[in-house]
Design an enzyme around this catalytic site. Structure first.
Site, PDB file in Angstrom:
ATOM      1  CG  LEU A  78      27.118  41.230 -40.075  1.00  8.35           C
ATOM      2  CD1 LEU A  78      27.887  40.269 -39.176  1.00  8.35           C
ATOM      3  CD2 LEU A  78      27.816  41.361 -41.425  1.00  8.35           C
ATOM      4  CG  HIS A  79      20.460  41.409 -43.925  1.00  9.38           C
ATOM      5  ND1 HIS A  79      21.250  42.493 -44.259  1.00  9.38           N
ATOM      6  CD2 HIS A  79      19.681  41.173 -45.017  1.00  9.38           C
ATOM      7  CE1 HIS A  79      20.953  42.894 -45.476  1.00  9.38           C
ATOM      8  NE2 HIS A  79      20.008  42.112 -45.966  1.00  9.38           N
ATOM      9  NE  ARG A  80      23.234  41.773 -48.933  1.00  8.44           N
ATOM     10  CZ  ARG A  80      22.061  41.967 -49.535  1.00  8.44           C
ATOM     11  NH1 ARG A  80      21.325  40.928 -49.877  1.00  8.44           N
ATOM     12  NH2 ARG A  80      21.639  43.184 -49.809  1.00  8.44           N
TER      13      ARG A  80
END
Length: 363
Positions: A208-210
């Site tokens: 997850l990075h957005r």
């Protein structure tokens, strides 16, 4: 033909490696083609840069602009100023950019203002979501590109619909898959494999990075809680992006089956993906790799610029509401996940087609 190849961030490295190799092969056979590799330094973390160059056999860059971090605007400005100087000192017939990171857009703009042709590898993909920085990068880059190398018929249509003429579009396939197929026999078991007693197809990989998923404490907490609850106690391996790490420090998480680890090298990460029960992600590129490896993938986004991974491949677009995970996980555990297939020309020969096309163009 002198080509300047731009790389700046982790997603770029897998895409340029086969192109460089194909240029070297063509040159050795007598083709009048050479390259200069410019690393913008957009990703400056060792795991996100140096290790990738080493593992993928990418030669040392001829220049490193050392752009470093900062805001989107700061990075763009530094890259443009430094690449302008680089290109003036080392003129090229063509600047080749890949993907959709800040470096791609910044260097394309500089090249065009210096009257240098631009080729965009992975052109034409669109999410339709203007809140994504990558979508802005794609639109700007493609608006000034001369030659478009595409991964799918959908990308071709997007370009044609925007007014690009057919003679400038080259449907060649996916260079990231060139790298994946070449490196698959070399995948390496990471330390977490033994540390967490992992068993093939009995664990999840999570990335997850957005901003939509990780920038709000409550949202990230709800997402993690839902994933943990639905995992049936199987291990969840979560290589943590630097952006996400800051928020995780605030919310904390001590679920016994959640394993937070540092970012992995290419060979280690894809070893985990290849052997996972499923991947849960908000990345775009990972959905392409899972499609080729036949691994179930759940994408926590409201849109995707790679719809072929859903229509043909193993990916399903779930959205950002944690509740959407419930039916998807039930389908997975019931053994009902689609098998999927591989999109056309994702065959490991894309870079060769790109280089052959560039030679034919005789720029």
């Amino acid at each position: 033909m002198k080509i300047t190849i731009i790389a700046g961030a982790r997603p770029n490295f897998m895409k340029i490696a086969p192109i460089i190799e194909a240029i070297e092969v063509a040159s050795a056979k007598g083709a009048a083609i050479s390259y200069r590799l410019v690393h913008t330094g957009q990703h400056y973390d060792k795991k996100m840069s140096h290790d990738f160059f080493m593992q993928l056999g990418i030669p040392e860059p001829h220049a490193n602009l050392e752009a470093g971090g900062g805001t989107q605007a700061e990075q763009t400005a530094v890259i443009m100023v430094r690449f302008e100087k680089e290109l003036l000192e080392n003129p090229a017939d063509l600047v080749l950019v890949v993907g959709d990171v800040t470096s791609t857009m910044a260097c394309a703009i500089v090249a065009k203002k210096l009257h240098t042709k631009v080729a965009h590898v992975e052109a034409g993909i669109r999410s339709g979501d203007l809140t994504m920085p990558e979508e802005i990068n794609r639109l700007v880059t493609d608006s000034i590109t001369d030659y478009f190398f595409t991964t799918s018929d959908i990308a071709n249509k997007n370009l044609l619909d925007s007014g690009v003429t057919d003679d400038r579009i080259f449907f060649v396939g996916n260079t990231m898959i060139d790298t994946l197929l070449k490196q698959m026999p070399r995948f390496q078991k990471p330390e977490i494999w033994n540390d967490a007693n992992l068993v093939p197809q009995q664990y999840f990989v999570l990335t997850l990075h957005r901003p939509a998923n990780v920038d709000q404490e409550q949202g990230l907490q709800a997402l993690l809680d839902k994933i943990i609850t639905l995992s049936q106690s199987l291990p969840i391996v979560f290589p943590v992006h630097p952006r996400t790490a800051k928020m995780l420090q605030k919310i904390g998480s001590n679920a016994p089956n959640l394993h937070l680890i540092d970012p992995l090298s290419y060979l280690e990460f894809n070893f985990l993906v290849k052997n996972a029960k499923a991947v849960i992600t908000d990345s775009g590129g990972i959905t392409e790799e899972t499609t080729v490896m036949g691994v179930p993938c759940m994408t926590l986004r409201d849109s995707t610029e790679r719809p072929e991974t859903c229509t043909i491949g193993t990916n399903e677009l779930l959205g950002t509401d944690p509740k959407a995970l419930e039916p998807a996980m039930q389908k997975l555990f019931n053994g009902e996940w689609k098998k999927g297939g591989v999109p056309p020309l994702w065959d490991g020969k894309t870079a060769t087609r790109i280089v052959e096309s560039l030679i034919d163009l005789s720029i």
